[in-house]
Design an enzyme around this catalytic site. Structure first.
Site, PDB file in Angstrom:
ATOM      1  N   HIS A  19       3.951  63.720-124.164  1.00 13.08           N
ATOM      2  CA  HIS A  19       3.046  64.292-123.408  1.00 13.08           C
ATOM      3  C   HIS A  19       3.386  64.809-122.297  1.00 13.08           C
ATOM      4  O   HIS A  19       2.592  65.734-121.767  1.00 13.08           O
ATOM      5  CB  HIS A  19       1.932  62.939-123.492  1.00 13.08           C
ATOM      6  CG  HIS A  19       0.365  63.263-123.435  1.00 13.08           C
ATOM      7  ND1 HIS A  19       0.129  64.430-124.268  1.00 13.08           N
ATOM      8  CD2 HIS A  19      -0.734  62.658-123.075  1.00 13.08           C
ATOM      9  CE1 HIS A  19      -1.347  64.530-124.204  1.00 13.08           C
ATOM     10  NE2 HIS A  19      -1.849  63.798-123.608  1.00 13.08           N
ATOM     11  N   ASN A  67      -6.225  63.646-118.538  1.00 13.52           N
ATOM     12  CA  ASN A  67      -7.503  63.844-118.835  1.00 13.52           C
ATOM     13  C   ASN A  67      -8.171  64.348-117.648  1.00 13.52           C
ATOM     14  O   ASN A  67      -9.312  64.905-117.916  1.00 13.52           O
ATOM     15  CB  ASN A  67      -8.034  62.919-119.564  1.00 13.52           C
ATOM     16  CG  ASN A  67      -7.416  62.539-120.739  1.00 13.52           C
ATOM     17  OD1 ASN A  67      -6.541  62.940-121.315  1.00 13.52           O
ATOM     18  ND2 ASN A  67      -8.006  61.351-121.443  1.00 13.52           N
ATOM     19  N   ASP A  92       2.005  70.024-123.751  1.00 12.72           N
ATOM     20  CA  ASP A  92       2.348  69.659-125.198  1.00 12.72           C
ATOM     21  C   ASP A  92       1.374  70.039-126.287  1.00 12.72           C
ATOM     22  O   ASP A  92       0.190  70.372-125.977  1.00 12.72           O
ATOM     23  CB  ASP A  92       2.489  68.009-125.381  1.00 12.72           C
ATOM     24  CG  ASP A  92       1.384  67.487-125.149  1.00 12.72           C
ATOM     25  OD1 ASP A  92       0.944  66.789-125.974  1.00 12.72           O
ATOM     26  OD2 ASP A  92       0.764  67.412-123.959  1.00 12.72           O
ATOM     27  N   ASN A 113      -6.817  67.316-123.995  1.00 13.45           N
ATOM     28  CA  ASN A 113      -7.771  66.777-123.149  1.00 13.45           C
ATOM     29  C   ASN A 113      -7.208  67.335-121.921  1.00 13.45           C
ATOM     30  O   ASN A 113      -8.352  67.692-120.893  1.00 13.45           O
ATOM     31  CB  ASN A 113      -7.720  65.202-123.037  1.00 13.45           C
ATOM     32  CG  ASN A 113      -8.443  64.895-124.417  1.00 13.45           C
ATOM     33  OD1 ASN A 113      -9.344  65.552-124.899  1.00 13.45           O
ATOM     34  ND2 ASN A 113      -8.115  63.620-124.698  1.00 13.45           N
TER      35      ASN A 113
END
Length: 188
Positions: A19, A67, A92, A113
């Site tokens: 991530h 997020n 990513d 997100n």
């Protein structure tokens, strides 16, 4: 002036995870160009500045967690008065093969997100993006927070080196469609 954002999660726990390839890409670019990052609480992020041959770019690693990335992007964009079309977000992408690079002029969040929050806060999807493939897994929540294997890291490192060249082209104001043609067609 350009604004280049690498998405990731702050903290040692998340370093070098799938991530965090956005952070990894900016870290390598900064290292290559002798740029240091400094935490700026008012921007909720790590900031670096690229200055070379009259070209300037702000590098941003939001520290709001993935997020909630939009807040940090919004603050930096407004403070430096950067047009949304001069923004490039690196993230990513689980829908791409490991190491594959995919550039877009604009578009949806694609289920990411971090991108979703940026689009929500900026009230626009009209910013450029670079997605770096991390592959797919049945349990995506755990998968994106895992580190790459040694073999996978070798593939990702090739992509990150390509990203350094890509970011140089972006800052040098090479036509973005030319950059897309050059890097979207490459397979790692």
């Amino acid at each position: 002036m350009k604004l280049i954002i690498g998405l990731g999660n702050p903290g040692e726990k998340y370093e070098a995870t799938r991530h965090n390839v956005g952070y990894d890409a900016l870290n390598l670019f900064a290292e290559t160009n002798q740029i240091t990052f400094k935490y700026e609480p008012s921007y909720e992020g790590m900031i670096g500045t690229y200055l070379k041959d009259g070209k300037k770019a702000i590098l941003l690693k939001p520290t709001t967690f993935m997020n909630l990335s939009g807040r940090s992007v919004f603050k930096v964009m407004n403070y430096f008065k950067i047009d949304i079309t001069d923004i490039l977000v690196i993230s990513d992408d689980a829908n791409l093969e490991l190491g594959q690079l995919r550039l877009r002029l604009s578009g949806s969040d694609g289920g990411h997100n971090g991108l979703k929050d940026i689009i929500r806060i900026l009230e626009s999807d009209n910013f450029k993006r670079l997605r770096i493939g991390i592959s797919k897994n049945d349990n995506m929540i755990d998968f994106v927070l895992k580190k790459f294997s040694k073999k996978e890291r070798e593939v990702i490192n090739i992509s990150l080196n390509e990203t350094v060249d890509l970011l140089n082209d972006f800052i040098e104001e090479v036509d973005f469609e030319r950059i897309m043609t050059k890097f979207n067609s490459k397979k790692q």
